[in-house]
Design an enzyme around this catalytic site. Structure first.
Site, mmCIF file in Angstrom:
data_model
loop_
_atom_site.group_PDB
_atom_site.id
_atom_site.type_symbol
_atom_site.label_atom_id
_atom_site.label_comp_id
_atom_site.label_asym_id
_atom_site.label_seq_id
_atom_site.Cartn_x
_atom_site.Cartn_y
_atom_site.Cartn_z
ATOM 1 N N ASN A 233 0.814 -1.219 0.000
ATOM 2 C CA ASN A 233 0.000 0.000 0.000
ATOM 3 C C ASN A 233 0.849 1.272 0.000
ATOM 4 O O ASN A 233 0.481 2.265 -0.617
ATOM 5 C CB ASN A 233 -0.973 -0.010 1.190
ATOM 6 C CG ASN A 233 -2.072 -1.046 0.989
ATOM 7 O OD1 ASN A 233 -2.261 -1.544 -0.118
ATOM 8 N ND2 ASN A 233 -2.792 -1.390 2.052
ATOM 9 N N ARG B 240 -8.378 -0.172 -6.606
ATOM 10 C CA ARG B 240 -8.873 1.098 -6.079
ATOM 11 C C ARG B 240 -7.814 2.178 -5.949
ATOM 12 O O ARG B 240 -8.081 3.353 -6.103
ATOM 13 C CB ARG B 240 -9.411 0.824 -4.679
ATOM 14 C CG ARG B 240 -10.833 0.980 -4.510
ATOM 15 C CD ARG B 240 -11.168 0.781 -3.064
ATOM 16 N NE ARG B 240 -11.375 2.049 -2.396
ATOM 17 C CZ ARG B 240 -12.426 2.817 -2.568
ATOM 18 N NH1 ARG B 240 -13.390 2.447 -3.365
ATOM 19 N NH2 ARG B 240 -12.543 3.954 -1.930
ATOM 20 N N CYS C 52 -16.355 -3.053 -3.862
ATOM 21 C CA CYS C 52 -15.445 -4.189 -3.915
ATOM 22 C C CYS C 52 -16.121 -5.378 -3.260
ATOM 23 O O CYS C 52 -17.296 -5.303 -2.917
ATOM 24 C CB CYS C 52 -14.115 -3.860 -3.264
ATOM 25 S SG CYS C 52 -14.242 -3.729 -1.507
ATOM 26 N N ARG D 193 -17.432 1.172 -1.353
ATOM 27 C CA ARG D 193 -16.294 1.901 -0.784
ATOM 28 C C ARG D 193 -16.330 3.307 -1.376
ATOM 29 O O ARG D 193 -15.779 3.564 -2.439
ATOM 30 C CB ARG D 193 -14.987 1.156 -1.073
ATOM 31 C CG ARG D 193 -14.926 -0.141 -0.283
ATOM 32 C CD ARG D 193 -13.672 -0.903 -0.533
ATOM 33 N NE ARG D 193 -12.494 -0.283 0.026
ATOM 34 C CZ ARG D 193 -11.259 -0.718 -0.202
ATOM 35 N NH1 ARG D 193 -11.076 -1.762 -0.974
ATOM 36 N NH2 ARG D 193 -10.218 -0.122 0.336
ATOM 37 N N PRO D 194 -16.993 4.218 -0.677
ATOM 38 C CA PRO D 194 -17.228 5.544 -1.235
ATOM 39 C C PRO D 194 -15.946 6.362 -1.421
ATOM 40 O O PRO D 194 -14.902 6.053 -0.834
ATOM 41 C CB PRO D 194 -18.128 6.211 -0.189
ATOM 42 C CG PRO D 194 -17.935 5.431 1.062
ATOM 43 C CD PRO D 194 -17.534 4.053 0.674
ATOM 44 N N VAL D 195 -16.043 7.405 -2.252
ATOM 45 C CA VAL D 195 -14.904 8.316 -2.449
ATOM 46 C C VAL D 195 -15.330 9.760 -2.172
ATOM 47 O O VAL D 195 -14.668 10.699 -2.609
ATOM 48 C CB VAL D 195 -14.305 8.200 -3.877
ATOM 49 C CG1 VAL D 195 -13.580 6.889 -4.055
ATOM 50 C CG2 VAL D 195 -15.370 8.389 -4.952
ATOM 51 N N ASP D 196 -16.438 9.931 -1.452
ATOM 52 C CA ASP D 196 -16.947 11.279 -1.186
ATOM 53 C C ASP D 196 -15.904 12.180 -0.511
ATOM 54 O O ASP D 196 -15.789 13.367 -0.829
ATOM 55 C CB ASP D 196 -18.231 11.204 -0.339
ATOM 56 C CG ASP D 196 -18.033 10.406 0.940
ATOM 57 O OD1 ASP D 196 -17.367 9.352 0.876
ATOM 58 O OD2 ASP D 196 -18.513 10.825 2.010
ATOM 59 N N LEU D 197 -15.112 11.604 0.404
ATOM 60 C CA LEU D 197 -14.129 12.430 1.125
ATOM 61 C C LEU D 197 -12.995 12.877 0.204
ATOM 62 O O LEU D 197 -12.479 13.984 0.335
ATOM 63 C CB LEU D 197 -13.551 11.650 2.307
ATOM 64 C CG LEU D 197 -14.558 11.282 3.403
ATOM 65 C CD1 LEU D 197 -13.957 10.291 4.380
ATOM 66 C CD2 LEU D 197 -15.012 12.542 4.140
ATOM 67 N N ASP E 177 -7.081 -4.852 8.077
ATOM 68 C CA ASP E 177 -6.415 -5.775 7.145
ATOM 69 C C ASP E 177 -5.846 -7.018 7.838
ATOM 70 O O ASP E 177 -5.289 -7.897 7.172
ATOM 71 C CB ASP E 177 -5.288 -5.051 6.393
ATOM 72 C CG ASP E 177 -5.833 -3.997 5.442
ATOM 73 O OD1 ASP E 177 -7.024 -4.069 5.093
ATOM 74 O OD2 ASP E 177 -5.062 -3.091 5.062
ATOM 75 N N ARG F 48 -2.138 -10.410 -5.386
ATOM 76 C CA ARG F 48 -2.184 -8.940 -5.405
ATOM 77 C C ARG F 48 -1.348 -8.351 -4.273
ATOM 78 O O ARG F 48 -0.893 -7.211 -4.367
ATOM 79 C CB ARG F 48 -3.629 -8.452 -5.214
ATOM 80 C CG ARG F 48 -4.524 -8.721 -6.371
ATOM 81 C CD ARG F 48 -5.850 -8.075 -6.132
ATOM 82 N NE ARG F 48 -5.673 -6.646 -5.865
ATOM 83 C CZ ARG F 48 -6.642 -5.818 -5.488
ATOM 84 N NH1 ARG F 48 -7.858 -6.268 -5.350
ATOM 85 N NH2 ARG F 48 -6.401 -4.550 -5.265
HETATM 86 N N1 EPU Z 1 -14.622 6.185 3.499
HETATM 87 C C1 EPU Z 1 -15.675 7.025 3.232
HETATM 88 N N2 EPU Z 1 -15.527 7.943 2.245
HETATM 89 C C2 EPU Z 1 -14.385 8.059 1.518
HETATM 90 C C3 EPU Z 1 -13.319 7.205 1.787
HETATM 91 C C4 EPU Z 1 -13.465 6.270 2.791
HETATM 92 O O1 EPU Z 1 -16.725 6.948 3.874
HETATM 93 O O2 EPU Z 1 -14.329 8.927 0.623
HETATM 94 C C5 EPU Z 1 -14.763 5.192 4.581
HETATM 95 C C6 EPU Z 1 -14.614 3.759 4.115
HETATM 96 O O3 EPU Z 1 -15.809 3.229 3.609
HETATM 97 C C7 EPU Z 1 -14.139 3.066 5.372
HETATM 98 C C8 EPU Z 1 -13.293 4.123 6.059
HETATM 99 O O4 EPU Z 1 -13.683 5.372 5.474
HETATM 100 O O5 EPU Z 1 -15.228 2.769 6.191
HETATM 101 C C9 EPU Z 1 -11.800 3.960 5.905
HETATM 102 O O6 EPU Z 1 -11.464 3.759 4.539
HETATM 103 P P1 EPU Z 1 -10.083 4.284 3.938
HETATM 104 O O7 EPU Z 1 -10.363 5.380 2.985
HETATM 105 O O8 EPU Z 1 -9.142 4.565 5.070
HETATM 106 O O9 EPU Z 1 -9.581 3.018 3.112
HETATM 107 P P2 EPU Z 1 -8.814 3.011 1.728
HETATM 108 O O10 EPU Z 1 -7.865 4.143 1.657
HETATM 109 O O11 EPU Z 1 -9.773 2.857 0.621
HETATM 110 C C10 EPU Z 1 -6.759 1.652 2.550
HETATM 111 C C11 EPU Z 1 -6.076 0.381 2.177
HETATM 112 C C12 EPU Z 1 -6.939 -0.798 2.595
HETATM 113 C C13 EPU Z 1 -7.211 -0.727 4.086
HETATM 114 C C14 EPU Z 1 -7.823 0.638 4.447
HETATM 115 C C15 EPU Z 1 -8.027 0.845 5.934
HETATM 116 C C16 EPU Z 1 -4.803 0.876 0.185
HETATM 117 C C17 EPU Z 1 -4.636 0.715 -1.259
HETATM 118 N N3 EPU Z 1 -5.870 0.329 0.735
HETATM 119 O O12 EPU Z 1 -7.989 1.675 1.834
HETATM 120 O O13 EPU Z 1 -6.150 -1.957 2.335
HETATM 121 O O14 EPU Z 1 -8.097 -1.747 4.459
HETATM 122 O O15 EPU Z 1 -6.978 1.690 3.957
HETATM 123 O O16 EPU Z 1 -6.811 0.781 6.609
HETATM 124 O O17 EPU Z 1 -3.964 1.469 0.846
HETATM 125 C C18 EPU Z 1 -5.737 -4.186 1.737
HETATM 126 O O18 EPU Z 1 -4.533 -3.906 1.695
HETATM 127 O O19 EPU Z 1 -6.167 -5.364 1.703
HETATM 128 C C19 EPU Z 1 -6.708 -3.095 1.833
HETATM 129 C C20 EPU Z 1 -7.975 -3.255 1.520
#
Ligand code: EPU
Length: 438
Positions: free
Chosen positions: A23, A94, A118, A123-127, A312, A404
């Site tokens: 990551n 993602r 997924c 897995r939203p991207v609003d933030l 994770d 992966r």
């Molecule tokens: N969330 C929102 N809105 C957003 C973004 C996130 O509501 O715009 C929510 C998510 O739905 C979740 C929480 O915020 O409930 C945390 O999500 P986060 O954004 O931190 O996760 P991510 O960046 O999409 C990364 C890792 C994941 C890991 C998470 C949490 C990468 C590529 N992915 O995902 O890793 O589970 O942080 O630590 O870095 C993995 O390696 O298997 C994996 C899935």
């Protein structure tokens, strides 16, 4: 397709070595696009996600060269030709969504496919979008793509508070902010080690970031960054996976040595929970020793943002609990639907069920080998771990999920005494029906 076949029950003995972080590598690869010139990334794991992301970088015009013998990647971002990350690649991974902040930062515009959900739900991207808007981006959605433009061609910077802690959104906004015209103040930022490593690397490239390691960042945009050499950190989730595997399948009295991890990046909650199971942990400068107890104690966990228990490592913890005495719960409020491994473990004999955002597991239960299906990266490694303690052959299907994120895992486990092999199979082959028994 390929599957892994594990013949158990087995023991893990000797040592395991942790590879570079998946990551963090993906974040650093994005960062490399911000600087014209050649960035060298070292300690990059040779994984499917890294090669997919290399493709994304090439599509926008970067010259990406992977040295498979040393694990170094050279990224020359001098002549980027496109601001688009297409659906075909983003849907595979993602993290490609980091291209949004990166391209906006460097060129003031980007067109990046929305990643979608997924295997464990939306897995939203609003933030990500709200943060980039606060920096001066105008954002529209167009046929599944996010089209973003900086007013006046360059982001202005701005103030933004993340309503919820998000690793990806923090990284995306940081990638955009370092080249903005003005200053950016971010609040409630994620402090996962991946984000800190990205910040430190950007600083090495010339970015001005204050507050790394805290929940508030002040980023003063600069006109340009300089390409340089960046060292990727070890994979903390692989380290945690190996520590759980050693506590579960190591032999009491024979500690397993795990080399090259960074235990400080795992967070205190994980180490404490592992100690609570009865396992012994000894931290040294360049390795960790984990000794399995005579009998594991069931220990409940709740996932949380850093330094909380990493989501994770939740699936791997569930497998360990099948071998522990007592009943425990595993609650995952970060990803409440991330429990696809539970029905597969039940097929191996586990006593486990899911209700809401929690799983309840009782043990110890003898597991027996069967065919099981990988649904995502962490679920697949948990099934592999179950195969080590299960009696007979466990066939972990769709192993591409595992590929992966775990570099040469069967080779590492084989060296540590696990009976494991990889085979090709035809997922659509029909069993021959025996209509007439003779
Ligand atoms: N969330 C929102 N809105 C957003 C973004 C996130 O509501 O715009 C929510 C998510 O739905 C979740 C929480 O915020 O409930 C945390 O999500 P986060 O954004 O931190 O996760 P991510 O960046 O999409 C990364 C890792 C994941 C890991 C998470 C949490 C990468 C590529 N992915 O995902 O890793 O589970 O942080 O630590 O870095 C993995 O390696 O298997 C994996 C899935």
């Amino acid at each position: 397709m390929e599957k892994l076949i594990i013949k158990g029950p087995g023991r893990i003995r000797g040592s395991l070595t942790v590879s570079g972080s998946k990551n963090t590598a993906l974040m650093l690869m994005s960062g490399a696009l911000l600087a014209p010139g050649r960035t060298r990334l070292t300690n990059v794991p040779l994984l499917r996600d890294v090669s997919t992301f290399s493709q994304v970088l090439r599509v926008v015009g970067a010259d990406v060269r992977v040295d498979e013998t040393t694990g170094a990647i050279d990224i020359d971002a001098s002549n980027l030709t496109s601001c688009e990350a297409p659906y075909e690649l983003v849907k595979k991974m993602r993290a490609s969504f980091y291209m949004l902040g990166t391209l906006l930062g460097r060129f003031g515009q980007a067109r990046v496919s929305l990643p979608g959900g997924c295997a464990w739900g939306p897995r939203p991207v609003d933030l990500h979008l709200a943060g980039l808007k606060a920096l001066g981006a105008e954002i529209e959605l167009d046929h599944g793509y996010v089209v973003a433009k900086a007013k006046g061609g360059r982001l202005t910077g701005g103030a933004f508070r993340f309503e919820k802690s998000s690793v990806g959104a923090t990284a995306n906004v940081m990638l955009a902010a370092v080249l903005a015209r003005g200053t950016t103040c971010l609040d409630n930022v994620a402090i996962e080690p991946d984000v800190i490593e990205l910040g430190l690397s950007l600083v090495k490239m010339g970015a001005r970031i204050e507050g790394l390691g805290t929940h508030s960042l002040e980023i003063e945009g600069v006109d340009a960054l300089t390409a340089t050499e960046l060292e990727n950190c070890p994979d903390r989730i692989e380290l945690g996976t190996f520590m759980i595997a050693a506590a579960m399948a190591g032999a009491p009295g024979e500690p397993v040595r795990i080399n090259r991890g960074r235990p400080d990046q795992l967070g205190d909650a994980f180490a404490q929970a592992l100690l609570d199971t009865g396992a012994t942990i000894e931290f040294a400068d360049d390795h960790v020793l984990v000794e399995a107890p005579d009998q594991l104690r069931a220990t409940s966990i709740v996932t949380g943002v850093y330094p909380g228990f990493p989501t994770d490592l939740q699936a791997q913890w569930v497998v360990m609990l099948t071998q522990a005495t007592g009943t425990a719960t595993v609650r995952d409020p970060i990803y409440p639907d991330r429990f696809a491994h539970i029905p597969e473990l039940v097929r191996l004999g586990a006593t486990a069920g899911v209700s809401g955002d929690s799983a309840t597991i009782s043990g110890p239960t003898p597991l027996t080998g069967a065919n099981v299906m990988s649904t995502d990266l962490r679920a697949s490694v948990s099934l592999l771990m179950a195969g080590i303690v299960a009696t007979g052959e466990t066939h972990v299907l769709r192993v591409y999920h595992l590929d992966r994120g775990y570099e040469r895992i069967e080779e590492k486990l084989k060296k540590a005494g696990v009976n494991i092999r990889r085979e090709r199979y035809d997922e659509f082959a029909q069993p021959v029906p025996h209509l007439f028994e003779r």
